[in-house]
Motif scaffolding. Structure first.
Motif, mmCIF file in Angstrom:
data_model
loop_
_atom_site.group_PDB
_atom_site.id
_atom_site.type_symbol
_atom_site.label_atom_id
_atom_site.label_comp_id
_atom_site.label_asym_id
_atom_site.label_seq_id
_atom_site.Cartn_x
_atom_site.Cartn_y
_atom_site.Cartn_z
ATOM 1 N N ALA A 1 39.980 14.114 71.118
ATOM 2 C CA ALA A 1 40.200 13.070 70.123
ATOM 3 C C ALA A 1 38.973 12.180 69.974
ATOM 4 N N VAL A 2 38.459 11.673 71.084
ATOM 5 C CA VAL A 2 37.322 10.746 71.027
ATOM 6 C C VAL A 2 36.085 11.435 70.465
ATOM 7 N N THR A 3 35.796 12.637 70.967
ATOM 8 C CA THR A 3 34.601 13.348 70.509
ATOM 9 C C THR A 3 34.678 13.680 69.028
ATOM 10 N N SER A 4 35.793 14.254 68.604
ATOM 11 C CA SER A 4 35.908 14.662 67.206
ATOM 12 C C SER A 4 35.918 13.470 66.262
ATOM 13 N N LEU A 5 36.583 12.376 66.659
ATOM 14 C CA LEU A 5 36.638 11.206 65.774
ATOM 15 C C LEU A 5 35.274 10.538 65.641
ATOM 16 N N ILE A 6 34.544 10.432 66.744
ATOM 17 C CA ILE A 6 33.208 9.835 66.677
ATOM 18 C C ILE A 6 32.295 10.678 65.790
ATOM 19 N N LEU A 7 32.304 11.990 65.999
ATOM 20 C CA LEU A 7 31.436 12.863 65.210
ATOM 21 C C LEU A 7 31.867 12.896 63.744
ATOM 22 N N ALA A 8 33.177 12.844 63.486
ATOM 23 C CA ALA A 8 33.647 12.819 62.100
ATOM 24 C C ALA A 8 33.209 11.534 61.418
ATOM 25 N N TYR A 9 33.285 10.417 62.140
ATOM 26 C CA TYR A 9 32.832 9.130 61.588
ATOM 27 C C TYR A 9 31.349 9.175 61.261
ATOM 28 N N LEU A 10 30.581 9.908 62.070
ATOM 29 C CA LEU A 10 29.138 10.030 61.840
ATOM 30 C C LEU A 10 28.796 11.065 60.775
ATOM 31 N N GLY A 11 29.817 11.738 60.237
ATOM 32 C CA GLY A 11 29.596 12.643 59.123
ATOM 33 C C GLY A 11 29.391 14.103 59.477
ATOM 34 N N TYR A 12 29.819 14.545 60.666
ATOM 35 C CA TYR A 12 29.596 15.925 61.069
ATOM 36 C C TYR A 12 30.702 16.879 60.625
ATOM 37 N N GLY A 13 31.737 16.372 59.997
ATOM 38 C CA GLY A 13 32.742 17.213 59.361
ATOM 39 C C GLY A 13 33.324 18.273 60.269
ATOM 40 N N LEU A 14 33.187 19.522 59.858
ATOM 41 C CA LEU A 14 33.738 20.666 60.581
ATOM 42 C C LEU A 14 33.305 20.685 62.042
ATOM 43 N N TRP A 15 32.043 20.376 62.299
ATOM 44 C CA TRP A 15 31.521 20.471 63.659
ATOM 45 C C TRP A 15 32.082 19.397 64.584
ATOM 46 N N SER A 16 32.628 18.350 64.023
ATOM 47 C CA SER A 16 33.257 17.337 64.879
ATOM 48 C C SER A 16 34.449 17.944 65.614
ATOM 49 N N MET A 17 35.216 18.795 64.928
ATOM 50 C CA MET A 17 36.373 19.430 65.557
ATOM 51 C C MET A 17 35.945 20.534 66.513
#
Length: 485
Positions: free
Chosen positions: A157-173
């Motif tokens: 949750a923390v990793t994917s949400l931080i990366l999604a907020y930073l704009g990494y989209g698919l790679w956040s998950m």
């Protein structure tokens, strides 16, 4: 044996339920924020890849994780050798064969290939984690896995949400999944290492694999029967956005099934193996587990059916295209109640062939029917195909043959469970009319009324079953081969 087994079943069931309740909560909240930050096309690629690797995971495990529970002593060393050796070879083959695998999703972009290569590491790590996990499951010590699962979910949750907020989209998950899986694998092995008996029978690996292959076939067919939808849509050149709209709708419609049933089966099957000499306890454990799942699925299905537009609006305007998918899929989980957990009884009595027939007869209508329905109605046709699980009739017949008395009682229970939400949810619809958010609120109240009725109707059975865990040992009774009356 029975009293001790019921105690461990109670403790493991409680641990598994808590773990899955935590997972559902974290997953739902994470999904809520990710769906507002990540595009439907990215979800389409991610969900499609997850299904591909579920299939590869079944090929990796070769049915050993289920077969070993039926054995005593359990040669965990041989299973670990298979997961390390064969698992590594399969992961490497997946990494270097990513271009060929990606052709199965012809409507997606070039990003599918690197995602598949990243998932090959997940394939190997997940195999390593399966050995200590099945050890704890088989010993009905699921509580030992709860903390690792909680932390894994938090890391995702923390990793994917931080990366999604930073704009990494698919790679956040993708990165979130890898980080969580790596930690989970390490933590499980740290917990299991002092006690897990890594028995290795020299020259015995093939003799272990051979009888497990029917279970491997079962697991592969079960995965395809449950998740073939995105593979068909991707193979028919629908774009990743359409696949994403469909898979997110499927996720919500089958949320209870996807998250709760694995938690139930991981403790139910080892318990049923222990109860195999006490047919009354075995059949009651199966009945109550099925009732528990359905009392959650039925009100959720009613809620989603009545509130499709309002529910999807919570996740953002980009998901409005998913409304037709979710409305059709919302009631699909109720079509085949017996296959949820019925296979666990068949496994105990080695009725693997009957389960295979049931799954084939479920998969064929999904695949063939889905193809023709898509040709006639477009992608919504795949949603309608979920109403064709013919194999469920075979499963019901098999369970009836083994336990005709408890089966008849379960049929009556299912009728009550399915009828209970009708009146409160119909009242919510009639009072609210077209006022979506009023209907949404009244539907929550209707679900609470339904839950109270379920507890009044079935609560005593659960309390009676688990109250026996503190009772005296019962004398084992050898179960008949064909039936439990």
């Amino acid at each position: 044996m029975t009293a001790d087994t019921t105690t461990r079943f109670f403790q493991s069931a409680g641990a598994a339920t808590f773990s899955q309740a935590w997972r559902v909560g974290v997953t739902f909240l994470t999904t809520f924020f990710l769906m507002r930050k990540v595009g439907d096309g990215d979800f389409g690629i991610y969900d499609w890849t997850v299904v591909v690797f579920l299939v590869l995971g079944a090929l990796r495990d070769l049915g050993l994780l289920y077969h070993i529970i039926r054995l005593k002593p359990r040669p965990y060393g041989n299973v670990l050798a298979v997961e390390i050796g064969w698992g590594a070879l399969l992961a490497l083959g997946t990494f270097f064969g990513a271009d060929q695998i990606a052709r199965g999703f012809s409507g997606a972009g070039a990003e599918v290939v690197p995602v598949i290569r990243a998932f090959s590491l997940f394939l190997f790590l997940d195999g390593l984690s399966s050995v200590p996990r099945v050890y704890f499951d088989a010993e009905l010590r699921v509580g030992r896995t709860v903390l690792p699962e909680i932390i894994r979910n938090l890391l995702y949750a923390v990793t994917s949400l931080i990366l999604a907020y930073l704009g990494y989209g698919l790679w956040s998950m993708v990165v979130g999944l890898l980080v969580g899986t790596a930690y989970y694998t390490a933590h499980l092995w740290i917990r299991a290492w002092p006690t897990i008996p890594l028995l290795f029978e020299r020259g015995g690996t093939w003799s272990l694999i051979r009888p497990s292959l029917p279970l491997a076939m079962i697991w592969l067919l079960a995965i395809l029967a449950r998740h073939i939808d995105p593979l068909i849509l991707g193979g028919l050149e629908f774009d990743d956005g359409t696949v994403g709209q469909y898979t997110r709708s499927y996720f919500f419609a089958f949320l209870v099934t996807i998250t709760l049933v694995p938690a139930i089966t991981r403790v139910l099957y080892p318990a049923l193996v222990e109860y195999s000499e006490d047919p009354e306890k075995l059949s009651e454990a199966y009945r109550l587990a099925t009732v528990f799942v359905l009392t959650l699925e039925a009100p959720v299905a009613a809620f989603l059916f009545l509130n499709t537009e309002a529910f999807l609006a919570i996740f953002g305007v980009q998901w409005t295209a998913a409304v037709p998918f979710l409305r059709v899929l919302s009631l699909a989980p109720l079509i085949d109640p017996f296959s949820r957990l019925g296979g666990e009884i068949l496994k105990v009595y080695h009725r693997d062939r009957l389960w295979i027939v049931s799954l084939i007869l479920t998969l064929l209508p999904f695949g063939i029917g889905g193809y023709f329905l898509i040709s006639a109605f477009g992608p919504i046709g795949m949603a309608y195909a979920n109403y064709l699980p013919i194999g469920g009739l075979v499963m019901a017949w098999g369970i009836h043959r083994i336990a005709p008395g408890p089966f008849a009682r379960l049929v009556r229970d299912i009728g009550v469970i399915y009828l209970a939400p009708v009146l409160p949810f119909l009242a919510a619809y009639l009072v609210a009319g077209d006022r979506l958010w009023l209907r949404f609120g009244l539907s929550i109240l209707a679900a609470m009324v339904t839950a109270a009725f379920y507890w009044h109707k079935f609560g005593h059975s659960f309390l009676t079953f688990f109250r026996d865990r503190s009772g005296e040992e019962t004398t084992p009774v050898t179960a008949p081969v064909d039936r439990i009356d």
